[in-house]
Design a protein around this motif. Structure first.
Motif, PDB file in Angstrom:
ATOM      1  N   ASP A  27       5.773 -12.012   2.058  1.00 45.21           N
ATOM      2  CA  ASP A  27       5.148 -13.290   1.700  1.00 45.21           C
ATOM      3  C   ASP A  27       4.334 -13.839   2.870  1.00 45.21           C
ATOM      4  O   ASP A  27       3.192 -14.296   2.691  1.00 45.21           O
ATOM      5  CB  ASP A  27       6.214 -14.320   1.320  1.00 45.21           C
ATOM      6  CG  ASP A  27       6.929 -13.994   0.024  1.00 45.21           C
ATOM      7  OD1 ASP A  27       6.337 -13.273  -0.807  1.00 45.21           O
ATOM      8  OD2 ASP A  27       8.079 -14.440  -0.143  1.00 45.21           O
ATOM      9  N   ILE A  28       4.936 -13.812   4.047  1.00 48.56           N
ATOM     10  CA  ILE A  28       4.274 -14.365   5.227  1.00 48.56           C
ATOM     11  C   ILE A  28       2.986 -13.612   5.530  1.00 48.56           C
ATOM     12  O   ILE A  28       1.945 -14.218   5.818  1.00 48.56           O
ATOM     13  CB  ILE A  28       5.227 -14.326   6.441  1.00 48.56           C
ATOM     14  CG1 ILE A  28       6.421 -15.274   6.208  1.00 48.56           C
ATOM     15  CG2 ILE A  28       4.492 -14.691   7.720  1.00 48.56           C
ATOM     16  CD1 ILE A  28       7.518 -15.145   7.241  1.00 48.56           C
ATOM     17  N   ILE A  29       3.039 -12.282   5.461  1.00 46.25           N
ATOM     18  CA  ILE A  29       1.849 -11.472   5.743  1.00 46.25           C
ATOM     19  C   ILE A  29       0.764 -11.713   4.700  1.00 46.25           C
ATOM     20  O   ILE A  29      -0.419 -11.890   5.029  1.00 46.25           O
ATOM     21  CB  ILE A  29       2.229  -9.978   5.811  1.00 46.25           C
ATOM     22  CG1 ILE A  29       3.100  -9.715   7.048  1.00 46.25           C
ATOM     23  CG2 ILE A  29       0.982  -9.111   5.853  1.00 46.25           C
ATOM     24  CD1 ILE A  29       3.686  -8.317   7.096  1.00 46.25           C
ATOM     25  N   SER A  30       1.152 -11.732   3.433  1.00 41.08           N
ATOM     26  CA  SER A  30       0.152 -11.889   2.373  1.00 41.08           C
ATOM     27  C   SER A  30      -0.475 -13.277   2.374  1.00 41.08           C
ATOM     28  O   SER A  30      -1.660 -13.438   2.044  1.00 41.08           O
ATOM     29  CB  SER A  30       0.790 -11.599   1.003  1.00 41.08           C
ATOM     30  OG  SER A  30       1.788 -12.562   0.688  1.00 41.08           O
ATOM     31  N   ARG A  31       0.296 -14.285   2.763  1.00 40.38           N
ATOM     32  CA  ARG A  31      -0.227 -15.651   2.765  1.00 40.38           C
ATOM     33  C   ARG A  31      -1.005 -15.979   4.044  1.00 40.38           C
ATOM     34  O   ARG A  31      -1.690 -17.003   4.119  1.00 40.38           O
ATOM     35  CB  ARG A  31       0.926 -16.651   2.590  1.00 40.38           C
ATOM     36  CG  ARG A  31       1.589 -16.575   1.225  1.00 40.38           C
ATOM     37  CD  ARG A  31       2.870 -17.374   1.186  1.00 40.38           C
ATOM     38  NE  ARG A  31       3.539 -17.237  -0.109  1.00 40.38           N
ATOM     39  CZ  ARG A  31       4.782 -17.677  -0.356  1.00 40.38           C
ATOM     40  NH1 ARG A  31       5.472 -18.284   0.602  1.00 40.38           N
ATOM     41  NH2 ARG A  31       5.314 -17.509  -1.561  1.00 40.38           N
ATOM     42  N   GLY A  32      -0.876 -15.141   5.054  1.00 39.73           N
ATOM     43  CA  GLY A  32      -1.607 -15.362   6.304  1.00 39.73           C
ATOM     44  C   GLY A  32      -0.665 -15.423   7.493  1.00 39.73           C
ATOM     45  O   GLY A  32      -0.158 -16.510   7.828  1.00 39.73           O
ATOM     46  N   LEU A  33      -0.413 -14.274   8.113  1.00 36.70           N
ATOM     47  CA  LEU A  33       0.497 -14.231   9.257  1.00 36.70           C
ATOM     48  C   LEU A  33      -0.028 -15.066  10.416  1.00 36.70           C
ATOM     49  O   LEU A  33       0.726 -15.813  11.049  1.00 36.70           O
ATOM     50  CB  LEU A  33       0.710 -12.783   9.697  1.00 36.70           C
ATOM     51  CG  LEU A  33       1.637 -12.560  10.895  1.00 36.70           C
ATOM     52  CD1 LEU A  33       3.051 -13.017  10.572  1.00 36.70           C
ATOM     53  CD2 LEU A  33       1.645 -11.090  11.312  1.00 36.70           C
ATOM     54  N   HIS A  34      -1.316 -14.935  10.720  1.00 36.58           N
ATOM     55  CA  HIS A  34      -1.887 -15.676  11.843  1.00 36.58           C
ATOM     56  C   HIS A  34      -1.732 -17.182  11.643  1.00 36.58           C
ATOM     57  O   HIS A  34      -1.338 -17.906  12.568  1.00 36.58           O
ATOM     58  CB  HIS A  34      -3.368 -15.321  12.007  1.00 36.58           C
ATOM     59  CG  HIS A  34      -4.082 -16.194  12.997  1.00 36.58           C
ATOM     60  ND1 HIS A  34      -3.833 -16.151  14.347  1.00 36.58           N
ATOM     61  CD2 HIS A  34      -5.034 -17.159  12.808  1.00 36.58           C
ATOM     62  CE1 HIS A  34      -4.598 -17.035  14.967  1.00 36.58           C
ATOM     63  NE2 HIS A  34      -5.325 -17.661  14.055  1.00 36.58           N
TER      64      HIS A  34
END
Length: 334
Positions: free
Chosen positions: A290-297
């Protein structure tokens, strides 16, 4: 009780917190330098020294002292012996020494002696010393000295407010450093032309784990599969790993709770705990995917901003700046 805290621990609490933060930074920087030399590569095969500048947000500071592009020789000088760089080993050793000196009435004799020897040797470190002993040898020494400090502190520092502020600094620094490492490494590791799951990809993700001293712990849980989501999930959410974000946010919460409960500082700690509780909730409610797909940065930036705000709130709450007195006030007997 807050009045007693201000009399006893206002400057001591600040010194203990920053003593812990600087020692964590020194150990983390030593690991980054060592791993970058050995494992982190740019697309042309050269060591990715510029990634350390990004992790520490030092691009502008570096450019003001050394020419771009960054070279190995200049990066090592910038981060080890450059007195004008406040994030260098030499500069941070000086700050460790000053904070230890300020808190000398509270820290143990064993702590003081170990820190005195360590900081003096680091402040006297020169470029020929690095060349003679090699970067790997220096980094191993730094890591061992920092770990010795943490062991001596664990075994000798009295468990009072000073200890709690030391822990608060330690856990805040670990939280901040792990988010910086994940953020920058995630976006710079995979060279052009490589695909996810390739040997180069796996090697580079191994460097992320080594940078966080997490390689062997990760392999115990994931002996075969290495994916970005696995690595990010382990470093952010695994509560068995000492430097994971999840564990250190919980430790910050526990430390604030101890200050609140045992030293009658509930009013001061409640707003700080509320911020940490919200941070923990955002992390618990998402998977690594979820975090990666929603925008890790974006999420790592959010965490860093929240941690910076928490540090500022701690400073305002427990060691507010002394009011500036007018000339007339300074001449008036108190």
């Amino acid at each position: 009780m807050l009045a007693n805290l201000n009399m006893l621990l206002s400057r001591y609490g600040e010194s203990m917190m920053w003593l812990a933060r600087y020692m964590e930074r020194i150990e983390n920087l030593a690991r980054l330098l060592e791993v970058t030399e050995a494992f982190v590569r740019n697309p042309d095969g050269s060591p990715g020294w510029d990634s350390i500048l990004q992790i520490n947000s030092d691009e502008e500071r570096y450019a003001a002292i050394y020419p771009l592009p960054a070279t190995e020789e200049n990066i090592l000088a910038f981060y080890i012996t450059e007195s004008a760089n406040p994030t260098s080993i030499r500069a941070m050793a000086h700050m460790v020494r000053e904070n230890a000196r300020s808190a000398r009435p509270l820290i143990s004799t064993e702590m003081w002696m170990q820190l005195n020897v360590f900081t003096r040797s680091m402040m006297e470190l020169s470029t020929p010393d690095i060349r003679r002993n090699g970067l790997s040898g220096l980094c191993n020494r730094l890591k061992q000295d920092c770990q010795t400090h943490f062991g001596v502190t664990e075994g000798t520092l009295y468990r009072d407010q000073a200890w709690l502020f030391y822990l608060l600094g330690k856990y805040l620094e670990r939280s901040d450093q792990i988010t910086r490492l994940i953020d920058i490494r995630y976006h710079t590791l995979l060279p052009g032309g490589e695909t996810s799951g390739s040997q180069m990809d796996i090697t580079q993700w191994g460097s992320v784990l080594r940078s966080a001293a997490a390689y062997h712990a990760f392999r115990r849980l994931q002996p075969v599969t290495t994916t970005p989501a696995n690595v990010v999930g382990f470093l952010l959410k695994n509560e068995g790993f000492p430097r994971s974000l999840m564990l250190n946010l919980r430790q910050v919460d526990n430390t604030l709770n101890a200050l609140s409960t045992h030293y009658n500082l509930r009013h001061q700690c409640s707003p700080l705990q509320e911020r940490i509780i919200n941070l923990r909730a955002t992390l618990e409610d998402q998977t690594a995917e979820d975090i990666i797909s929603r925008g890790l940065h974006e999420y790592m930036t959010y965490i860093q901003d929240q941690l910076a705000a928490l540090q500022a709130e701690v400073s305002v709450t427990f060691w507010p700046a002394a009011p500036v007195m007018t000339r007339e006030e300074t001449l008036t007997p108190q």
